[in-house]
Each structure stands twice: as C-alpha cells, then as structure tokens.
Design a protein around this motif. Sequence first.
Motif, PDB file in Angstrom:
ATOM      1  N   UNK A 119      54.315  51.237  17.887  1.00  0.00           N
ATOM      2  CA  UNK A 119      54.308  52.605  18.403  1.00  0.00           C
ATOM      3  C   UNK A 119      55.249  52.720  19.586  1.00  0.00           C
ATOM      4  N   UNK A 120      55.775  53.907  19.769  1.00  0.00           N
ATOM      5  CA  UNK A 120      56.674  54.178  20.884  1.00  0.00           C
ATOM      6  C   UNK A 120      55.833  54.236  22.166  1.00  0.00           C
ATOM      7  N   UNK A 121      56.102  53.355  23.130  1.00  0.00           N
ATOM      8  CA  UNK A 121      55.276  53.324  24.337  1.00  0.00           C
ATOM      9  C   UNK A 121      55.516  54.515  25.266  1.00  0.00           C
ATOM     10  N   UNK A 122      56.573  55.301  24.997  1.00  0.00           N
ATOM     11  CA  UNK A 122      56.918  56.399  25.908  1.00  0.00           C
ATOM     12  C   UNK A 122      55.868  57.498  25.933  1.00  0.00           C
ATOM     13  N   UNK A 123      55.220  57.741  24.789  1.00  0.00           N
ATOM     14  CA  UNK A 123      54.253  58.835  24.777  1.00  0.00           C
ATOM     15  C   UNK A 123      53.343  58.745  23.558  1.00  0.00           C
ATOM     16  N   UNK A 124      52.305  59.545  23.587  1.00  0.00           N
ATOM     17  CA  UNK A 124      51.400  59.695  22.449  1.00  0.00           C
ATOM     18  C   UNK A 124      50.712  61.045  22.603  1.00  0.00           C
ATOM     19  N   UNK A 125      50.167  61.548  21.515  1.00  0.00           N
ATOM     20  CA  UNK A 125      49.427  62.813  21.596  1.00  0.00           C
ATOM     21  C   UNK A 125      48.250  62.678  22.556  1.00  0.00           C
ATOM     22  N   UNK A 126      47.598  61.526  22.542  1.00  0.00           N
ATOM     23  CA  UNK A 126      46.459  61.298  23.436  1.00  0.00           C
ATOM     24  C   UNK A 126      46.902  61.369  24.890  1.00  0.00           C
ATOM     25  N   UNK A 127      48.031  60.726  25.222  1.00  0.00           N
ATOM     26  CA  UNK A 127      48.539  60.777  26.612  1.00  0.00           C
ATOM     27  C   UNK A 127      48.877  62.208  27.015  1.00  0.00           C
ATOM     28  N   UNK A 128      49.466  62.966  26.104  1.00  0.00           N
ATOM     29  CA  UNK A 128      49.816  64.364  26.404  1.00  0.00           C
ATOM     30  C   UNK A 128      48.543  65.164  26.669  1.00  0.00           C
ATOM     31  N   UNK A 129      47.537  64.999  25.827  1.00  0.00           N
ATOM     32  CA  UNK A 129      46.265  65.717  26.018  1.00  0.00           C
ATOM     33  C   UNK A 129      45.622  65.348  27.356  1.00  0.00           C
ATOM     34  N   UNK A 130      45.655  64.050  27.704  1.00  0.00           N
ATOM     35  CA  UNK A 130      45.073  63.612  28.971  1.00  0.00           C
ATOM     36  C   UNK A 130      45.813  64.227  30.155  1.00  0.00           C
ATOM     37  N   UNK A 131      47.138  64.321  30.064  1.00  0.00           N
ATOM     38  CA  UNK A 131      47.928  64.903  31.146  1.00  0.00           C
ATOM     39  C   UNK A 131      47.605  66.396  31.307  1.00  0.00           C
ATOM     40  N   UNK A 133      44.815  67.919  30.455  1.00  0.00           N
ATOM     41  CA  UNK A 133      43.474  68.030  31.029  1.00  0.00           C
ATOM     42  C   UNK A 133      43.475  67.749  32.527  1.00  0.00           C
ATOM     43  N   UNK A 134      44.185  66.712  32.938  1.00  0.00           N
ATOM     44  CA  UNK A 134      44.248  66.352  34.359  1.00  0.00           C
ATOM     45  C   UNK A 134      44.884  67.481  35.163  1.00  0.00           C
ATOM     46  N   UNK A 135      45.960  68.053  34.649  1.00  0.00           N
ATOM     47  CA  UNK A 135      46.623  69.154  35.356  1.00  0.00           C
ATOM     48  C   UNK A 135      45.722  70.381  35.419  1.00  0.00           C
ATOM     49  N   UNK A 136      45.007  70.642  34.338  1.00  0.00           N
ATOM     50  CA  UNK A 136      44.107  71.787  34.297  1.00  0.00           C
ATOM     51  C   UNK A 136      42.974  71.615  35.308  1.00  0.00           C
ATOM     52  N   UNK A 137      42.404  70.405  35.364  1.00  0.00           N
ATOM     53  CA  UNK A 137      41.322  70.138  36.309  1.00  0.00           C
ATOM     54  C   UNK A 137      41.817  70.210  37.744  1.00  0.00           C
ATOM     55  N   UNK A 138      43.038  69.736  37.988  1.00  0.00           N
ATOM     56  CA  UNK A 138      43.604  69.777  39.346  1.00  0.00           C
ATOM     57  C   UNK A 138      43.843  71.218  39.790  1.00  0.00           C
ATOM     58  N   UNK A 139      44.295  72.058  38.871  1.00  0.00           N
ATOM     59  CA  UNK A 139      44.579  73.441  39.253  1.00  0.00           C
ATOM     60  C   UNK A 139      43.296  74.260  39.427  1.00  0.00           C
TER      61      UNK A 139
END
Length: 143
Positions: A119-131, A133-139
């Motif tokens: 797998x490409x270590x640069x990204x994944x759908x799971x990493x995108x979803x986590x990011x 969520x984190x941004x949404x919770x921070x805002x």
Amino acid sequence: MIVYTVGTFDLLHVGHLALLKHCKSLGDTLAVGVASDEVVNLYKPNVPVVPLEQRVEMLEALSCVDIVRPYHALEYVSGCKAVGADIFVIGEDWGTNSHNLDVDSYLKEMGKEIAQVRYNPRTSSTKIKQMVLAQSQASNRPH
C-alpha cells in the motif's frame, strides 16, 4: 492480459491512483471490482462515506481503468471469471480467509497469476477520515 483488482475505493486518493496505475502497467485491460456497502460491512468497522454508485462513477472516469464491476458478495472467483482475469492484484494485508483461499486456489488451478502490492504509505481513506474528524472536533472546541 486482463488485470483485476478489488477494493472499497472510498474517498479516492493518490494511493488509489498509484495502485490502479501499477495494475494497468501489468496488462492491457484493467478491471476493478468495487465492494458494495454490505460487503464492506463484513470486513471493516464503518461503511464507506461515498455511495457505491458514486465510487463506481469516479473509477469509470479514470483513464487507466477499463472495466468497473461492483460486487455484492465477499468472494472473488466470480469476478475473476466475469472479467477473464489473467492477473489478480491483491494488497499486502491479504489474509487466509476462505474467500481469499478460494480465489487463490481457483487462479492456481487455471494457471493464472496473483500479484501482491504494498500500500502507498502517503495516505489512505482511513487517514483522511481521521484528519477530517480531528479538524471537525478542533473547530467545535470553545476558543
């Protein structure tokens, strides 16, 4: 040579593109199986964010993809047969579940090839979803 790979392809990203371009380089025709929400529920904790029809539409728009085939059961032999796969590309997390062993056995019996990719270590759908969520919770935190 017909190359076949399968996946969820939720939140299409550069890792997906790298995989699909690599798959296309292995043969003349690239067929992509796309897991329905019901199938994804069998092996992942969350259903895809993007509906199946839209995931199919996104894949069909890519120049490296020739055939897009949704699948609604957790088995791969019928997909390999339907597209006439010469090479079946799997990910590094391929396990020993019966549906994996069944297609492995079928391909060996038919003299076809299985190619495993990292797998490409640069990204994944799971990493995108986590990011997201984190941004949404921070805002939503009081400032």
